[in-house]
Design an enzyme around this catalytic site. Structure first.
Site, PDB file in Angstrom:
ATOM      1  CB  SER A 118      -0.847   0.000   1.355  1.00  0.00           C
ATOM      2  OG  SER A 118      -1.382   1.213   1.456  1.00  0.00           O
ATOM      3  CG  ASP A 125      -5.218   2.726   0.957  1.00  0.00           C
ATOM      4  OD1 ASP A 125      -6.153   1.694   0.718  1.00  0.00           O
ATOM      5  OD2 ASP A 125      -4.115   2.376   1.397  1.00  0.00           O
ATOM      6  CG  MET A 157      -8.046   7.410   2.612  1.00  0.00           C
ATOM      7  SD  MET A 157      -7.368   7.386   4.162  1.00  0.00           S
ATOM      8  CE  MET A 157      -6.479   5.730   4.011  1.00  0.00           C
ATOM      9  CG  HIS A 170      -9.320   0.561  -0.443  1.00  0.00           C
ATOM     10  ND1 HIS A 170      -8.785   0.255   0.684  1.00  0.00           N
ATOM     11  CD2 HIS A 170     -10.736   0.574   0.008  1.00  0.00           C
ATOM     12  CE1 HIS A 170      -9.394   0.112   1.837  1.00  0.00           C
ATOM     13  NE2 HIS A 170     -10.928   0.462   1.412  1.00  0.00           N
ATOM     14  CG  ASP A 196      -6.136  -2.625   3.476  1.00  0.00           C
ATOM     15  OD1 ASP A 196      -5.290  -2.271   3.683  1.00  0.00           O
ATOM     16  OD2 ASP A 196      -7.034  -1.738   2.603  1.00  0.00           O
TER      17      ASP A 196
HETATM   18  C1  DX5 Z   1      -6.222   1.840   5.849  1.00  0.00           C
HETATM   19  C2  DX5 Z   1      -5.667   1.516   4.169  1.00  0.00           C
HETATM   20  C3  DX5 Z   1      -4.712   0.403   4.331  1.00  0.00           C
HETATM   21  C4  DX5 Z   1      -3.420   0.915   4.867  1.00  0.00           C
HETATM   22  C5  DX5 Z   1      -2.723  -0.502   5.411  1.00  0.00           C
HETATM   23  O1  DX5 Z   1      -7.437   2.470   5.648  1.00  0.00           O
HETATM   24  O2  DX5 Z   1      -6.763   0.979   3.332  1.00  0.00           O
HETATM   25  O3  DX5 Z   1      -4.550  -0.074   2.693  1.00  0.00           O
HETATM   26  O4  DX5 Z   1      -2.506   1.429   4.033  1.00  0.00           O
HETATM   27  O5  DX5 Z   1      -1.638   0.148   6.128  1.00  0.00           O
HETATM   28  P1  DX5 Z   1      -1.040  -0.892   7.105  1.00  0.00           P
HETATM   29  O6  DX5 Z   1      -0.463  -2.037   6.261  1.00  0.00           O
HETATM   30  O7  DX5 Z   1       0.283  -0.159   7.629  1.00  0.00           O
HETATM   31  O8  DX5 Z   1      -1.976  -1.544   8.156  1.00  0.00           O
HETATM   32 ZN    ZN Z   2      -6.486   0.022   1.377  1.00  0.00          ZN
END
Ligand code: DX5
Ligand code: ZN
Length: 217
Positions: free
Chosen positions: A8, A35, A37, A66, A175
């Site tokens: 990610s 990701d 957001m 995502h 994830d």
């Molecule tokens: C969280 C994201 C993840 C995040 C995971 O909202 O969707 O993809 O990057 O990060 P780690 O692997 O550090 O938990």
């Molecule tokens: Zn994610």
């Protein structure tokens, strides 16, 4: 069984994002997890279609977008046009989920549905024929580096069981909080796509970490 590791880029150094993406590609990544957001669905605000388009130019790996946004139906096409190969939407913000999945597939990419930690497998049972993957959130979405929520194992197992019983082909993606020390257990539950942000980008040697994760799963 298909097993693919998806770093990610949320945990990458954004001041040199192109180099970071190339580094994980060379180090053995299978997919780039992207990701999105929006600051509404989740408190954090990250990256959009312009950065996805730039990501597309530096890697030949598939890109897994995502979407952690309140209005996926309005914006999903821009991520596909920018070069996403996998696109997932959250069940919590899709009132017409079947239609949304059909649309994603009709645009030529793999369609996924994401379950927040509180969302049940039951909420998507009727669309499992109509999707390519289910993303099980194993942290509350919004930030990298959080602790894996253990109760999610049961959800992965439940999905795997339904998949076998109904002879379906969807992939299960996990994830959040995926690390070297829990990847074997996550794999045993039936996971196919492993997202890892801080475990990879926070490590000294991306190649060694990816290799170790793939040996452990
Ligand atoms: C969280 C994201 C993840 C995040 C995971 O909202 O969707 O993809 O990057 O990060 P780690 O692997 O550090 O938990
Ligand atoms: Zn994610």
């Amino acid at each position: 069984m298909t097993k693919l590791l998806a770093p990610s880029i949320l945990a990458a150094d954004f001041s040199k994002l192109g180099e970071e993406i190339k580094s994980v590609e060379i180090a053995g990544a299978d997919i780039i997890h992207f990701d999105v957001m929006d600051g509404h669905f989740v408190p954090n605000l990250t990256i959009g279609p312009m950065i996805l388009e730039a990501t597309r130019r530096v890697t030949s790996l598939p890109i897994d977008a995502h979407l952690m946004v309140t209005n996926p139906d309005e914006v999903l096409e821009s991520y596909i046009q920018a070069g996403a190969n996998y696109l997932s939407v959250h069940v919590e913000v899709c009132p017409h989920l079947h239609r949304t999945l059909q649309r994603i597939r009709s645009l030529g990419v793999k369609a996924g549905v994401v379950l927040n930690p509180h969302s049940s497998v039951t909420s998507i049972e009727t669309v499992l024929e109509d999707l390519d993957y289910v993303l099980v959130m194993t942290v509350n979405p919004g930030f990298g580096g959080q602790k894996f929520i253990e109760s999610a194992f049961q959800k992965v197992g439940q999905l795997d069981k339904i998949r076998q019983e109904r002879k379906l082909n969807f992939l299960i993606e996990v994830d959040g909080g995926v690390k070297l020390d829990n990847i074997a257990k996550i794999s045993q539950a039936g996971t196919n796509l492993f997202v890892a942000g801080s475990a990879i980008f926070g490590s000294e040697d991306y190649r060694a970490t990816i290799k170790a994760m793939k040996e452990a799963w």
